[in-house]
Design a protein around this motif. Structure first.
Motif, mmCIF file in Angstrom:
data_model
loop_
_atom_site.group_PDB
_atom_site.id
_atom_site.type_symbol
_atom_site.label_atom_id
_atom_site.label_comp_id
_atom_site.label_asym_id
_atom_site.label_seq_id
_atom_site.Cartn_x
_atom_site.Cartn_y
_atom_site.Cartn_z
ATOM 1 N N LEU A 8 0.789 -1.214 -0.069
ATOM 2 C CA LEU A 8 0.095 -0.119 -0.053
ATOM 3 C C LEU A 8 0.676 1.151 0.055
ATOM 4 C CD1 LEU A 8 -2.906 -1.058 2.533
ATOM 5 C CD2 LEU A 8 -3.192 -0.359 0.138
ATOM 6 N N ILE A 9 1.864 1.315 0.789
ATOM 7 C CA ILE A 9 2.764 2.449 0.798
ATOM 8 C C ILE A 9 3.467 2.644 -0.391
ATOM 9 C CG2 ILE A 9 4.989 3.151 1.721
ATOM 10 C CD1 ILE A 9 4.105 1.822 4.266
ATOM 11 N N MET A 10 4.038 1.383 -1.127
ATOM 12 C CA MET A 10 4.699 1.595 -2.427
ATOM 13 C C MET A 10 3.543 2.037 -3.729
ATOM 14 S SD MET A 10 7.854 1.141 -1.998
ATOM 15 C CE MET A 10 8.226 0.861 -3.712
ATOM 16 N N ALA A 11 2.313 1.639 -3.556
ATOM 17 C CA ALA A 11 1.370 1.969 -4.453
ATOM 18 C C ALA A 11 1.042 3.460 -4.238
ATOM 19 C CB ALA A 11 -0.005 1.492 -4.261
ATOM 20 N N GLY A 12 1.088 3.914 -3.120
ATOM 21 C CA GLY A 12 0.731 5.509 -2.861
ATOM 22 C C GLY A 12 1.759 6.420 -3.204
ATOM 23 N N ARG A 13 3.067 5.602 -3.075
ATOM 24 C CA ARG A 13 4.392 6.584 -3.477
ATOM 25 C C ARG A 13 4.224 6.490 -5.214
ATOM 26 N NH1 ARG A 13 9.117 8.312 -1.900
ATOM 27 N NH2 ARG A 13 10.968 8.116 -3.257
ATOM 28 N N ARG A 14 3.787 5.565 -5.772
ATOM 29 C CA ARG A 14 3.822 5.387 -7.103
ATOM 30 C C ARG A 14 2.802 6.186 -7.579
ATOM 31 N NH1 ARG A 14 4.767 -0.161 -6.461
ATOM 32 N NH2 ARG A 14 2.714 -0.444 -6.489
ATOM 33 N N GLN A 15 1.647 6.521 -7.016
ATOM 34 C CA GLN A 15 0.652 7.171 -7.548
ATOM 35 C C GLN A 15 1.020 8.755 -7.390
ATOM 36 O OE1 GLN A 15 -2.978 6.835 -5.132
ATOM 37 N NE2 GLN A 15 -4.109 8.347 -6.325
ATOM 38 N N ARG A 16 1.669 9.367 -6.166
ATOM 39 C CA ARG A 16 2.260 10.496 -5.946
ATOM 40 C C ARG A 16 3.433 10.723 -7.124
ATOM 41 N NH1 ARG A 16 1.923 8.922 -0.612
ATOM 42 N NH2 ARG A 16 4.229 8.511 -0.487
ATOM 43 N N ARG A 17 4.089 9.789 -7.503
ATOM 44 C CA ARG A 17 5.073 10.236 -8.429
ATOM 45 C C ARG A 17 4.576 10.382 -9.769
ATOM 46 N NH1 ARG A 17 7.868 5.697 -8.200
ATOM 47 N NH2 ARG A 17 9.683 6.512 -6.895
ATOM 48 N N ARG A 18 3.493 9.688 -10.091
ATOM 49 C CA ARG A 18 2.801 9.854 -11.314
ATOM 50 C C ARG A 18 1.953 11.291 -11.472
ATOM 51 N NH1 ARG A 18 1.314 4.202 -10.716
ATOM 52 N NH2 ARG A 18 -0.540 4.836 -9.843
ATOM 53 N N ARG A 19 1.664 11.307 -10.190
ATOM 54 C CA ARG A 19 0.889 12.776 -10.186
ATOM 55 C C ARG A 19 1.716 13.892 -10.354
ATOM 56 N NH1 ARG A 19 -2.750 15.206 -4.984
ATOM 57 N NH2 ARG A 19 -2.740 17.369 -5.489
ATOM 58 N N TRP A 20 3.046 13.871 -9.586
ATOM 59 C CA TRP A 20 4.248 14.615 -9.809
ATOM 60 C C TRP A 20 4.665 14.911 -11.300
ATOM 61 C CZ3 TRP A 20 9.096 15.481 -11.425
ATOM 62 C CH2 TRP A 20 9.932 16.441 -11.211
ATOM 63 N N ILE A 21 4.915 13.894 -11.908
ATOM 64 C CA ILE A 21 5.354 13.887 -13.213
ATOM 65 C C ILE A 21 4.180 14.755 -14.114
ATOM 66 C CG2 ILE A 21 5.736 12.545 -15.414
ATOM 67 C CD1 ILE A 21 7.071 10.573 -13.239
ATOM 68 N N LEU A 22 2.929 14.284 -13.859
ATOM 69 C CA LEU A 22 1.939 14.669 -14.664
ATOM 70 C C LEU A 22 1.835 16.411 -14.473
ATOM 71 C CD1 LEU A 22 -0.684 14.345 -16.743
ATOM 72 C CD2 LEU A 22 -1.911 14.058 -14.593
ATOM 73 N N VAL A 23 1.764 16.695 -13.369
ATOM 74 C CA VAL A 23 1.483 18.144 -13.051
ATOM 75 C C VAL A 23 2.895 18.911 -13.550
ATOM 76 C CG1 VAL A 23 1.583 19.852 -11.315
ATOM 77 C CG2 VAL A 23 0.099 17.774 -11.231
ATOM 78 N N THR A 24 3.904 18.462 -13.342
ATOM 79 C CA THR A 24 5.112 19.186 -13.818
ATOM 80 C C THR A 24 5.196 19.176 -15.393
ATOM 81 O OG1 THR A 24 6.343 18.265 -11.985
ATOM 82 C CG2 THR A 24 7.643 19.094 -13.806
ATOM 83 N N GLY A 25 4.770 17.953 -15.819
ATOM 84 C CA GLY A 25 4.885 17.934 -17.556
ATOM 85 C C GLY A 25 3.640 19.200 -18.122
ATOM 86 N N LEU A 26 2.511 19.171 -17.252
ATOM 87 C CA LEU A 26 1.625 20.110 -17.827
ATOM 88 C C LEU A 26 1.997 21.547 -17.433
ATOM 89 C CD1 LEU A 26 -1.643 18.366 -16.416
ATOM 90 C CD2 LEU A 26 -0.822 18.418 -18.991
ATOM 91 N N LEU A 27 2.654 21.735 -16.630
ATOM 92 C CA LEU A 27 3.191 23.104 -16.276
ATOM 93 C C LEU A 27 4.322 23.582 -17.345
ATOM 94 C CD1 LEU A 27 3.398 23.203 -12.372
ATOM 95 C CD2 LEU A 27 2.019 24.451 -13.576
ATOM 96 N N ALA A 28 5.088 22.533 -17.628
ATOM 97 C CA ALA A 28 6.218 22.594 -18.570
ATOM 98 C C ALA A 28 5.477 22.904 -20.126
ATOM 99 C CB ALA A 28 6.904 21.548 -18.824
ATOM 100 N N LEU A 29 4.430 22.135 -20.215
ATOM 101 C CA LEU A 29 3.945 22.516 -21.679
ATOM 102 C C LEU A 29 3.245 23.887 -21.737
ATOM 103 C CD1 LEU A 29 2.626 21.388 -24.378
ATOM 104 C CD2 LEU A 29 0.686 20.286 -23.060
ATOM 105 N N LEU A 30 2.318 24.195 -20.703
ATOM 106 C CA LEU A 30 1.741 25.495 -20.585
ATOM 107 C C LEU A 30 2.947 26.771 -20.757
ATOM 108 C CD1 LEU A 30 -0.593 27.413 -20.020
ATOM 109 C CD2 LEU A 30 -0.209 27.337 -17.578
ATOM 110 N N ALA A 31 4.323 26.592 -20.014
ATOM 111 C CA ALA A 31 5.225 27.423 -20.125
ATOM 112 C C ALA A 31 5.311 27.599 -21.677
ATOM 113 C CB ALA A 31 6.220 27.043 -19.393
ATOM 114 N N CYS A 32 5.708 26.327 -22.322
ATOM 115 C CA CYS A 32 5.985 26.476 -23.821
ATOM 116 C C CYS A 32 5.040 27.109 -24.782
ATOM 117 C CB CYS A 32 6.250 24.797 -24.242
ATOM 118 S SG CYS A 32 7.614 23.955 -23.684
ATOM 119 N N ILE A 33 3.820 26.963 -24.342
ATOM 120 C CA ILE A 33 2.749 27.483 -25.136
ATOM 121 C C ILE A 33 2.733 29.124 -25.087
ATOM 122 C CG2 ILE A 33 0.068 27.870 -25.391
ATOM 123 C CD1 ILE A 33 -0.138 24.976 -24.687
ATOM 124 N N LEU A 34 3.139 29.598 -23.580
ATOM 125 C CA LEU A 34 3.192 30.881 -23.027
ATOM 126 C C LEU A 34 4.484 31.476 -23.837
ATOM 127 C CD1 LEU A 34 2.014 30.876 -19.531
ATOM 128 C CD2 LEU A 34 0.902 31.936 -21.763
#
Length: 343
Positions: A8-34
């Motif tokens: 459960l701990i490892m699954a939670g960590r993987r979920q948080r990592r996926r969220r970090w990657i997704l959010v960081t990627g979207l922020l980088a994409l928005l920065a490129c658009i701007l």
């Protein structure tokens, strides 16, 4: 039972990592658009093909000058200064475990501003001297604040109070300089104080770009120690963190970025204050929000500049737009902290 808990701990960590990657990627994409919007939009809207040809060095009447001389330096200034403000502000807030402990509130950017206004109004120096003076003053200000608040045991509240006192003194000095300044010098000082990307030039940008590219990896490498500092002085020391050394390195790296960014764009209001909390809300807990905070800073500066240029009949500096956004959040934060008894 133990295995399922670990899973459960490892699954939670993987979920948080996926969220970090997704959010960081979207922020980088928005920065490129701007960034693209900054190059395409202006008094004349050029097609993407013409902008690419102009950037590649081809001489296109009108487009080459507008893109390479005006829009590209403006975009790069917003990109690197926004990242510097966002990352440095997040580091201060995380390290000192207080959302009010950001460079705008504790007087660091005010030190740079006071030096710049002094050079503009009293010494009437050239832009390069103004930039150098603002960098040196920013570093000197943080050293004074740290020395005045460094009695053992280290106290976050003491550092914030000392910083607020220094900021009040420097604000008074800036007001006095504006009162005694010659009429022809005051508009330049006020434009600088408002925080603006107007008039950014390519020859001003290399120090900012080099500083960000050097200091960012240092801060990322120290990310784990920074997370341990959030636990408190005693807990971090017991876990093997050299708290004073790590704190000094993080402060110097952050202040160098802040001072150089301020010397290029002026003190763009509330970017350092807003970036960390926004990034933390988007990313969540469990992973460092330093890189997302830097990207939030980029989006705030570039987005604010585009709004200031095109959303109103009168064009406003980016600092005015970020100030309009940041001031209500500061009031909300103070009210919430007061209800929780944190003030």
């Amino acid at each position: 039972m133990i295995k399922s808990s670990v899973e459960l701990i490892m699954a939670g960590r993987r979920q948080r990592r996926r969220r970090w990657i997704l959010v960081t990627g979207l922020l980088a994409l928005l920065a490129c658009i701007l960034c693209c919007a900054m190059l395409l939009l202006g008094n004349t809207i050029y097609p993407v093909t013409e902008v690419i040809r102009a950037l590649s060095g081809e001489q296109i009447p009108g487009a080459s000058f507008a893109v390479n001389t005006i829009r590209l330096p403006r975009m790069l200034a917003g990109l690197f200064a926004g990242f510097a403000f966002g990352l440095a502000g997040s580091i201060f807030q995380t390290m000192l475990r207080n959302p009010l402990a950001n460079p705008n509130v504790i007087g660091i950017t005010t030190g740079s501003s006071a030096a710049a206004v002094f050079c503009i109004i009293v010494l009437q120096t050239i832009e390069s001297v103004v930039s150098l003076a603002s960098v040196m003053a920013g570093l000197a200000t943080v050293m004074i604040i740290y020395l005045l608040s460094s009695r053992k045991p280290f106290s976050i509240g003491r550092l914030i109070l000392v910083g607020i006192g220094i900021q009040a003194m420097l604000d008074a000095a800036i007001s006095y300089l504006l009162l005694i300044g010659a009429q022809q010098d005051i508009p330049a000082a006020l434009r600088w104080l408002s925080g603006s990307l107007n008039g950014s030039q390519m020859h001003e940008l290399p120090p900012l770009m080099i500083t960000v590219l050097i200091c960012t990896p240092i801060i990322i490498v120290l990310g784990k120690q920074l997370s341990l500092l959030e636990l408190g002085e005693q807990a971090a020391t017991s876990l093997g963190v050299r708290t004073n050394t790590v704190r000094v390195i993080l402060i110097l790296s952050s202040v160098c970025m802040l001072a150089v960014a301020t010397s290029v764009t002026g003190p763009i209001a509330f970017v350092a204050f807003l970036s960390g909390p926004i990034a933390k809300r988007l990313v969540g807990s469990g992973f460092s929000n330093a890189l997302p905070a830097g990207l939030v800073g980029v989006n705030l500066v570039l987005g604010g500049d585009l709004i200031g240029q095109f959303a109103f009949e009168t064009r406003f500096p980016v600092g005015v737009i970020t100030g309009i956004v940041g001031a209500p959040y500061l009031i909300f934060l103070l009210i919430r902290m007061n209800r929780k008894g944190s003030l």
